[in-house]
Design a protein around this motif. Structure first.
Motif, PDB file in Angstrom:
ATOM      1  N   ARG A 290       0.833  -1.207   0.000  1.00 64.60           N
ATOM      2  CA  ARG A 290       0.000   0.000   0.000  1.00 64.60           C
ATOM      3  C   ARG A 290       0.865   1.253   0.000  1.00 64.60           C
ATOM      4  NH1 ARG A 290      -5.077   1.832   3.948  1.00 64.60           N
ATOM      5  NH2 ARG A 290      -5.174   3.956   3.133  1.00 64.60           N
ATOM      6  N   ALA A 291       1.906   1.281   0.825  1.00 64.61           N
ATOM      7  CA  ALA A 291       2.769   2.457   0.876  1.00 64.61           C
ATOM      8  C   ALA A 291       3.424   2.717  -0.475  1.00 64.61           C
ATOM      9  CB  ALA A 291       3.835   2.275   1.957  1.00 64.61           C
ATOM     10  N   ASN A 292       3.864   1.672  -1.143  1.00 63.07           N
ATOM     11  CA  ASN A 292       4.496   1.831  -2.449  1.00 63.07           C
ATOM     12  C   ASN A 292       3.496   2.278  -3.510  1.00 63.07           C
ATOM     13  OD1 ASN A 292       7.312   1.148  -2.043  1.00 63.07           O
ATOM     14  ND2 ASN A 292       6.608  -0.916  -1.563  1.00 63.07           N
ATOM     15  N   GLU A 294       0.726   3.968  -2.976  1.00 56.84           N
ATOM     16  CA  GLU A 294       0.379   5.366  -2.691  1.00 56.84           C
ATOM     17  C   GLU A 294       1.487   6.305  -3.142  1.00 56.84           C
ATOM     18  OE1 GLU A 294      -2.656   4.964   1.114  1.00 56.84           O
ATOM     19  OE2 GLU A 294      -0.487   5.054   1.490  1.00 56.84           O
TER      20      GLU A 294
END
Length: 389
Positions: A290-292, A294
């Motif tokens: 998810r962080a990547n 986003e």
């Protein structure tokens, strides 16, 4: 991180090829276990980029394993490429294939620097056949530290919410007769189909929460003026857990048996595909993915929606290997998977962007794992727990 920038440049240099793969597979749909052209297209492209190819895995001609690197961290990326009967790539497996290839192209030149062995699995017949389950049973996923793939959808999610699924194929056998002159000489297998469907329809009132049953008439007879002697039904049934799937199957089988007895028919019942399990999302990988994603501008507006989005044989992999199966929003409006309208959206500009960004998000997630020993230890602990269970 500099290595992520290099990975992104690798992908950007190959973007035309990657999207070409997606569009070529979409334009040439092939059914499960018959995806010869798609399998050849993907495996040849990987071989030309330095991967070592093993074809025909587990006696499936359209399954392959492509490997590059010799590092101690073994990561798996799954690609799918089968279509649906009649409506082509209405589940977007062309996007799945392109995203997996994107991750592979981005990481391949970096495997030695990262200390990884990258394995791309070509997995046939996800829609009906369970190619990944066959590969699991053959031991092809043994030794993986993690596995992942992405899937196009009408929503963006880092976690997969799916049900366990099984199938039951039923044949009712009766006796032909003239429908007007001597109907009493017949044994109506068409009536057996009707009684079975009504019985299952009534059963739905008492199903456990999360259980589902779907069916089609696969064969209803030959002519309206002949009492049908040979008819068929196909059931799909789903449950929140693999362990509760058998309970539901036994209730459906009871409806089938009752229909046969009520009409005087005999019946045969069998399964065509192995059961698919529920998905065991790995929290570490989901968070990194998810962080990547986003960071690439993707927005997760449906993370709180835990309603099931179907079923997948990737779920079976998640029971023995830390795994993720994120969903990619392809901006398809009101269309949903398994509709012809969704198939058209799977070659849109939004779908192309999703394939590249989903693949790059997977690649960056693998980089995060490869460059953090604490994360690797946590994933290996998770894998030991899965294998112990």
């Amino acid at each position: 991180m500099a290595i992520k920038k290099i990975c992104r440049r690798n992908v950007e240099a190959a973007e035309e090829v990657l999207l070409g793969l997606s569009h070529r597979i979409h334009a040439d749909p092939e059914l499960g276990f018959e995806e010869y052209r798609a399998c050849r297209l993907l495996s040849t492209e990987l071989e030309q980029r330095g991967f070592t190819l093993e074809r025909g895995l587990a006696q499936m001609p359209t399954a392959f394993r492509a490997t590059i690197g010799e590092g101690p961290l073994v990561v798996g990326v799954c690609v799918e490429y089968d279509a649906l009967p009649g409506i082509g790539h209405a589940c977007g497996h062309n996007v799945i294939a392109a995203a997996g290839m994107t991750a592979a192209f981005g990481l391949a030149p970096l495997v030695d620097q990262l200390g990884i062995k990258l394995v791309v699995f070509g997995t046939p017949a996800e829609e009906n056949g369970g190619g990944k389950v066959v590969l699991l049973e053959a031991g092809e996923f043994d030794g993986l530290d993690l596995a992942m793939m992405v899937h196009p959808s009408n929503r963006e999610q880092s976690r997969s919410h799916c049900l366990a699924i099984g199938d039951l194929r039923v044949r009712f056998i009766g006796k032909n007769a003239h429908a007007s002159a001597a109907p009493y000489e017949g044994i109506n297998a068409g009536d057996a189909v009707t009684v079975a469907q009504v019985a299952v329809g009534l059963l739905r009132q008492q199903l456990h929460p999360g259980d589902q049953v779907h069916s089609i008439v696969s064969h209803g007879g030959e002519a309206a003026n002949v009492i049908p002697a040979d008819t068929g039904l196909v059931f799909n049934f789903r449950s929140p857990k693999l362990e509760t799937l058998d309970r539901l199957e036994q209730r459906i089988r009871a409806c089938v048996e009752g229909a046969a007895r009520a009409t005087g028919c005999t019946f045969e019942a069998s399964s065509e595909a192995p059961a698919y399990s529920e998905f065991n999302n790995n929290d570490i990988l989901s968070g990194l993915y998810r962080a990547n994603a986003e960071a690439l501008g993707r927005t997760f507006d449906h993370e709180d929606d835990t309603s099931p989005v179907g079923s997948t044989d990737m779920a079976n992999v998640s029971r023995i290997v830390p795994a993720i199966h994120p969903m990619l929003d392809i901006d398809c409006g009101t269309a949903v998977n398994h509709q012809p309208e969704f198939a058209q959206h799977c070659i849109s500009e939004a779908a192309d962007r999703a394939a590249i960004e989903g693949g790059l998000s997977m690649a960056w997630t693998i980089i995060d794992v490869a460059t953090d020993e604490a994360t690797q230890r946590s994933l290996r602990t998770d894998r030991e727990h899965l294998l112990a269970d």
